[in-house]
Design an enzyme around this catalytic site. Structure first.
Site, PDB file in Angstrom:
ATOM      1  N   ARG A 108      60.064  75.195 152.460  1.00  0.00           N
ATOM      2  CA  ARG A 108      61.040  75.917 151.493  1.00  0.00           C
ATOM      3  C   ARG A 108      61.947  74.688 150.634  1.00  0.00           C
ATOM      4  NH1 ARG A 108      60.799  78.586 156.397  1.00  0.00           N
ATOM      5  NH2 ARG A 108      60.077  80.886 155.997  1.00  0.00           N
ATOM      6  N   LYS A 130      62.295  72.760 135.397  1.00  0.00           N
ATOM      7  CA  LYS A 130      61.116  74.055 135.413  1.00  0.00           C
ATOM      8  C   LYS A 130      59.874  73.321 135.838  1.00  0.00           C
ATOM      9  CE  LYS A 130      61.393  76.875 131.564  1.00  0.00           C
ATOM     10  NZ  LYS A 130      60.380  77.311 130.125  1.00  0.00           N
ATOM     11  N   GLU A 172      57.740  66.627 120.372  1.00  0.00           N
ATOM     12  CA  GLU A 172      58.742  67.117 120.989  1.00  0.00           C
ATOM     13  C   GLU A 172      60.051  66.400 120.730  1.00  0.00           C
ATOM     14  OE1 GLU A 172      57.950  69.753 122.635  1.00  0.00           O
ATOM     15  OE2 GLU A 172      55.831  69.590 123.138  1.00  0.00           O
ATOM     16  N   LYS A 214      67.884  67.752 125.305  1.00  0.00           N
ATOM     17  CA  LYS A 214      67.295  68.760 126.291  1.00  0.00           C
ATOM     18  C   LYS A 214      68.248  69.313 127.449  1.00  0.00           C
ATOM     19  CE  LYS A 214      63.610  70.852 128.721  1.00  0.00           C
ATOM     20  NZ  LYS A 214      62.187  70.796 129.151  1.00  0.00           N
ATOM     21  N   GLU A 224      66.956  80.273 131.160  1.00  0.00           N
ATOM     22  CA  GLU A 224      66.225  80.684 129.785  1.00  0.00           C
ATOM     23  C   GLU A 224      66.550  82.041 129.584  1.00  0.00           C
ATOM     24  OE1 GLU A 224      62.199  78.699 129.100  1.00  0.00           O
ATOM     25  OE2 GLU A 224      61.999  80.182 127.239  1.00  0.00           O
ATOM     26  N   ARG A 228      68.228  78.394 125.825  1.00  0.00           N
ATOM     27  CA  ARG A 228      67.127  77.351 126.144  1.00  0.00           C
ATOM     28  C   ARG A 228      65.656  77.994 125.216  1.00  0.00           C
ATOM     29  NH1 ARG A 228      65.533  74.932 132.094  1.00  0.00           N
ATOM     30  NH2 ARG A 228      63.847  73.780 131.343  1.00  0.00           N
ATOM     31  N   ASN A 232      61.436  76.294 122.316  1.00  0.00           N
ATOM     32  CA  ASN A 232      60.247  76.864 122.016  1.00  0.00           C
ATOM     33  C   ASN A 232      59.960  76.766 120.423  1.00  0.00           C
ATOM     34  OD1 ASN A 232      59.194  77.662 124.555  1.00  0.00           O
ATOM     35  ND2 ASN A 232      60.395  79.674 124.334  1.00  0.00           N
ATOM     36  N   HIS A 235      56.280  76.210 119.271  1.00  0.00           N
ATOM     37  CA  HIS A 235      55.746  76.528 120.385  1.00  0.00           C
ATOM     38  C   HIS A 235      54.797  78.261 120.365  1.00  0.00           C
ATOM     39  CE1 HIS A 235      56.933  72.776 121.801  1.00  0.00           C
ATOM     40  NE2 HIS A 235      56.117  72.890 123.048  1.00  0.00           N
ATOM     41  N   HIS A 239      51.132  77.538 120.966  1.00  0.00           N
ATOM     42  CA  HIS A 239      50.336  77.491 122.060  1.00  0.00           C
ATOM     43  C   HIS A 239      49.200  78.398 121.500  1.00  0.00           C
ATOM     44  CE1 HIS A 239      53.786  76.846 125.173  1.00  0.00           C
ATOM     45  NE2 HIS A 239      53.142  75.913 125.174  1.00  0.00           N
ATOM     46  N   HIS A 249      48.172  69.344 122.575  1.00  0.00           N
ATOM     47  CA  HIS A 249      49.571  69.952 122.413  1.00  0.00           C
ATOM     48  C   HIS A 249      50.398  69.648 121.403  1.00  0.00           C
ATOM     49  CE1 HIS A 249      52.816  72.396 124.065  1.00  0.00           C
ATOM     50  NE2 HIS A 249      53.592  71.106 124.166  1.00  0.00           N
TER      51      HIS A 249
HETATM   52  P1  NAD Z   1      49.707  64.204 131.240  1.00  0.00           P
HETATM   53  O1  NAD Z   1      50.628  64.102 132.318  1.00  0.00           O
HETATM   54  O2  NAD Z   1      48.562  64.608 131.492  1.00  0.00           O
HETATM   55  O3  NAD Z   1      49.816  62.602 130.906  1.00  0.00           O
HETATM   56  C1  NAD Z   1      48.862  62.378 129.704  1.00  0.00           C
HETATM   57  C2  NAD Z   1      47.950  61.461 129.875  1.00  0.00           C
HETATM   58  O4  NAD Z   1      48.665  60.068 129.882  1.00  0.00           O
HETATM   59  C3  NAD Z   1      47.228  61.246 131.321  1.00  0.00           C
HETATM   60  O5  NAD Z   1      46.241  60.712 131.158  1.00  0.00           O
HETATM   61  C4  NAD Z   1      48.153  60.165 131.863  1.00  0.00           C
HETATM   62  O6  NAD Z   1      47.584  59.650 133.208  1.00  0.00           O
HETATM   63  C5  NAD Z   1      48.363  59.155 130.870  1.00  0.00           C
HETATM   64  N1  NAD Z   1      49.711  58.617 131.307  1.00  0.00           N
HETATM   65  C6  NAD Z   1      50.832  59.032 131.399  1.00  0.00           C
HETATM   66  N2  NAD Z   1      51.893  57.894 131.366  1.00  0.00           N
HETATM   67  C7  NAD Z   1      51.195  56.871 131.096  1.00  0.00           C
HETATM   68  C8  NAD Z   1      51.763  55.395 130.958  1.00  0.00           C
HETATM   69  N3  NAD Z   1      52.813  55.024 131.007  1.00  0.00           N
HETATM   70  N4  NAD Z   1      50.702  54.601 130.892  1.00  0.00           N
HETATM   71  C9  NAD Z   1      49.399  54.932 130.597  1.00  0.00           C
HETATM   72  N5  NAD Z   1      48.915  56.212 130.828  1.00  0.00           N
HETATM   73  C10 NAD Z   1      49.698  56.992 131.051  1.00  0.00           C
HETATM   74  O7  NAD Z   1      50.566  64.934 130.199  1.00  0.00           O
HETATM   75  P2  NAD Z   1      52.025  64.931 129.557  1.00  0.00           P
HETATM   76  O8  NAD Z   1      51.691  65.108 127.989  1.00  0.00           O
HETATM   77  O9  NAD Z   1      52.710  63.762 129.909  1.00  0.00           O
HETATM   78  O10 NAD Z   1      52.390  66.168 129.685  1.00  0.00           O
HETATM   79  C11 NAD Z   1      51.869  67.622 129.663  1.00  0.00           C
HETATM   80  C12 NAD Z   1      52.120  68.462 130.800  1.00  0.00           C
HETATM   81  O11 NAD Z   1      53.643  68.722 130.894  1.00  0.00           O
HETATM   82  C13 NAD Z   1      51.781  69.783 130.575  1.00  0.00           C
HETATM   83  O12 NAD Z   1      51.034  70.370 132.130  1.00  0.00           O
HETATM   84  C14 NAD Z   1      52.900  70.897 130.066  1.00  0.00           C
HETATM   85  O13 NAD Z   1      52.703  72.074 130.857  1.00  0.00           O
HETATM   86  C15 NAD Z   1      54.018  70.236 131.203  1.00  0.00           C
HETATM   87  N6  NAD Z   1      55.073  70.182 130.408  1.00  0.00           N
HETATM   88  C16 NAD Z   1      56.322  70.512 131.282  1.00  0.00           C
HETATM   89  C17 NAD Z   1      57.596  71.212 131.020  1.00  0.00           C
HETATM   90  C18 NAD Z   1      58.512  71.511 131.641  1.00  0.00           C
HETATM   91  O14 NAD Z   1      59.632  71.855 131.308  1.00  0.00           O
HETATM   92  N7  NAD Z   1      58.224  71.343 133.212  1.00  0.00           N
HETATM   93  C19 NAD Z   1      57.839  70.926 129.435  1.00  0.00           C
HETATM   94  C20 NAD Z   1      56.835  70.369 128.732  1.00  0.00           C
HETATM   95  C21 NAD Z   1      55.580  70.115 129.197  1.00  0.00           C
HETATM   96 ZN    ZN Z   2      55.600  71.352 124.023  1.00  0.00          ZN
END
Ligand code: NAD
Ligand code: ZN
Length: 342
Positions: A108, A130, A172, A214, A224, A228, A232, A235, A239, A249
Site C-alpha cells: 500500500r 504520475k 518536450e 512542469k 489534471e 495540467r 498535452n 500530444h 499520440h 514519441h
Molecule cells: P526510456 O526509459 O525507454 O529510455 C529511452 C532509452 O534510453 C532506453 O533504451 C534507456 O535504456 C536509454 N537511456 C536512458 N537514459 C540513458 C543514459 N543516461 N545513458 C544511456 N542510455 C540511456 O524512455 P524515455 O523516453 O526516457 O521515457 C518514455 C516513457 O516515459 C514512456 O513510457 C512514457 O509513457 C513515459 N512518460 C511518463 C510521464 C509521466 O508523467 N509519468 C511523462 C512523459 C513520459
Molecule cells: Zn510526451
C-alpha cells in the site's frame, strides 16, 4: 546545482539538477534501499550505484506491464522489503513510471525517489507524480498519482544517452517553452549548437528551466482537471500519429505541435510568422514538422482516442509562442481541417 521544490497540499517533492549519481546514498537517509534500473543503465553505471539490491528490467516500453510489476514485487518480498524500505528508480521514463507504480502500490505504498537519466525523464516523466503501466497495448492505462521524495538529474549522465533519445526529450523541452516561456524559446532558438553539444552548464540551465515549468503547472493542478492539460500540447495529434505510424514519441509530438500551430493560425489565434519561427526551431533540432501519414488514418485513431469528449476533442492551441489555450474542437471541424489543411 539547481533545486526545485514541488509543493503539493501536504507534500513536497525535491528536484535536484546538477547533482551527482555518486551522492545518491545520502538521499536514502539510512533506510534500507532497493534500486530498479534497466539493462542499459546497469551496463553504464552499475559500478557507481550505492551498495544495495538492484533489480534490472529490459530497456523500453515492453517492460511497462503488470507482469513486470508482479516480478519486481515478488523480488522485493523475497528481499524482505517492508513499508519502511525505500525504492529508487535509476533510468528513463520507463523505469520511473514502473518504479513509481511499484512503490505506490507495494504494501500500500513505500517511499521512493528517482535518478532520472534521459532528457525526457528529467524534464517530464520523473516530475509530477504520475506513474503507471500499459495494458493490452493501451498506454498508461493503470497507474496512480504519487509523488517521489526526490528527483536527481545528473546531467553528466546525458552524455551516454543516444542522440535520437536526446532529440526525443528536446520535443518536450520545446513544448514547455511554448506553453508558457517565450524567453526560454528564444534561448533554445539562439543556443542550438551548445544545447546539441550537451554542454554541461547549458544542460543544467535547460533541464532546471524546463523542469520548473512542469513543476509549476503540476503545483497548480496536480490531478489534471484544467491547467495540467496544457502539457498535452502536440500530444493529441501526436499520440494518434505515433499509434498509426510507429514514429518515435518526440517526432510524433513535434508533428503534433506543428499541427496545433497550423490549427491555431487557421483559427486566427496565432500569427503566421510565429508558426514559421516554431517550425524552423523544430527543424533546427532535427525534429520533423510535416505530417508523413495519411491524415484519415490518424483521424480515425484520434476519434477513437480516450480524449474524445462528446462531439469535440480538447486541443491545446497557441495564441503565440509561450501562450497556450485549451479549446474544444468539434470533430467534424477537425476532420475537415485535417483532410484539407495539413
Ligand atoms: P526510456 O526509459 O525507454 O529510455 C529511452 C532509452 O534510453 C532506453 O533504451 C534507456 O535504456 C536509454 N537511456 C536512458 N537514459 C540513458 C543514459 N543516461 N545513458 C544511456 N542510455 C540511456 O524512455 P524515455 O523516453 O526516457 O521515457 C518514455 C516513457 O516515459 C514512456 O513510457 C512514457 O509513457 C513515459 N512518460 C511518463 C510521464 C509521466 O508523467 N509519468 C511523462 C512523459 C513520459
Ligand atoms: Zn510526451
Amino acid at each position: 546545482m539547481e533545486q526545485i521544490t514541488v509543493n503539493l497540499n501536504n507534500r513536497q517533492s525535491l528536484v535536484v539538477v546538477g547533482e551527482c549519481l555518486d551522492n545518491l546514498q545520502k538521499y536514502f537517509k539510512g533506510r534500507s534501499a532497493y534500486i530498479i534500473t534497466d539493462r542499459n543503465l546497469d551496463g553504464y553505471y552499475r559500478k557507481r550505484f550505492p551498495d544495495c539490491p538492484v533489480y534490472v528490467v529490459e530497456p523500453g516500453e515492453k517492460s511497462k506491464t503488470l507482469e513486470v510489476v508482479g516480478d519486481i514485487c515478488r523480488w522485493l518480498l523475497e528481499q524482505g522489503a517492508d513499508r519502511g524500505s525505500f525504492i529508487t528508480g535509476i533510468g528513463g521514463g520507463v523505469v520511473c513510471d514502473l518504479t513509481g507504480f511499484v512503490a505506490a502500490t507495494y504494501m500500500r505504498g513505500v517511499k521512493f525517489g528517482f535518478v532520472a537519466t534521459s532528457l525526457l525523464a528529467m524534464v517530464d516523466a520523473a516530475i509530477g507524480g504520475k506513474n503507471g503501466v500499459n495494458l493490452d497495448g493501451y498506454k498508461n492505462i493503470i497507474g496512480t498519482f504519487t509523488q517521489p521524495e526526490f528527483v536527481i538529474c545528473d546531467v553528466d549522465m546525458l552524455l551516454s544517452l543516444p542522440e535520437n533519445e536526446f532529440i526525443n526529450g528536446m520535443a518536450e523541452v520545446i513544448k514547455h517553452t511554448l506553453i508558457k516561456d517565450n524567453k526560454g524559446f528564444a534561448h533554445i532558438e539562439q543556443y542550438n549548437d551548445r544545447i546539441l553539444a550537451r554542454d554541461r552548464n547549458e544542460m543544467v540551465s535547460l533541464v532546471s528551466h524546463s523542469a520548473r515549468i512542469k513543476a509549476g503547472i503540476v503545483e497548480m493542478d496536480e490531478l489534471e482537471h484544467g491547467e495540467r492539460r496544457k502539457l498535452n500540447l502536440g500530444h493529441t495529434w501526436g499520440h494518434a500519429l505515433e499509434k498509426v505510424t510507429g514514429l518515435p514519441h518526440g517526432e510524433s509530438v513535434a508533428i503534433g505541435i506543428a499541427f496545433s500551430a497550423n490549427l491555431s493560425v487557421k483559427k486566427g489565434l496565432m500569427k503566421e510568422e510565429e508558426r514559421k519561427r516554431l517550425l524552423g526551431l523544430l527543424r533546427g533540432y532535427g525534429l520533423p514538422a510535416e505530417n508523413p501519414s495519411v491524415p484519415s488514418d490518424v483521424l480515425n485513431a484520434l476519434i477513437k482516442d480516450k480524449k474524445r469528449e462528446g462531439g469535440s476533442i480538447h486541443f491545446i492551441l497557441m495564441r503565440g509562442i509561450g501562450d497556450t489555450v485549451i479549446e474544444p474542437i468539434d470533430v467534424n471541424e477537425l476532420e475537415k481541417f485535417a483532410l484539407d489543411g495539413v
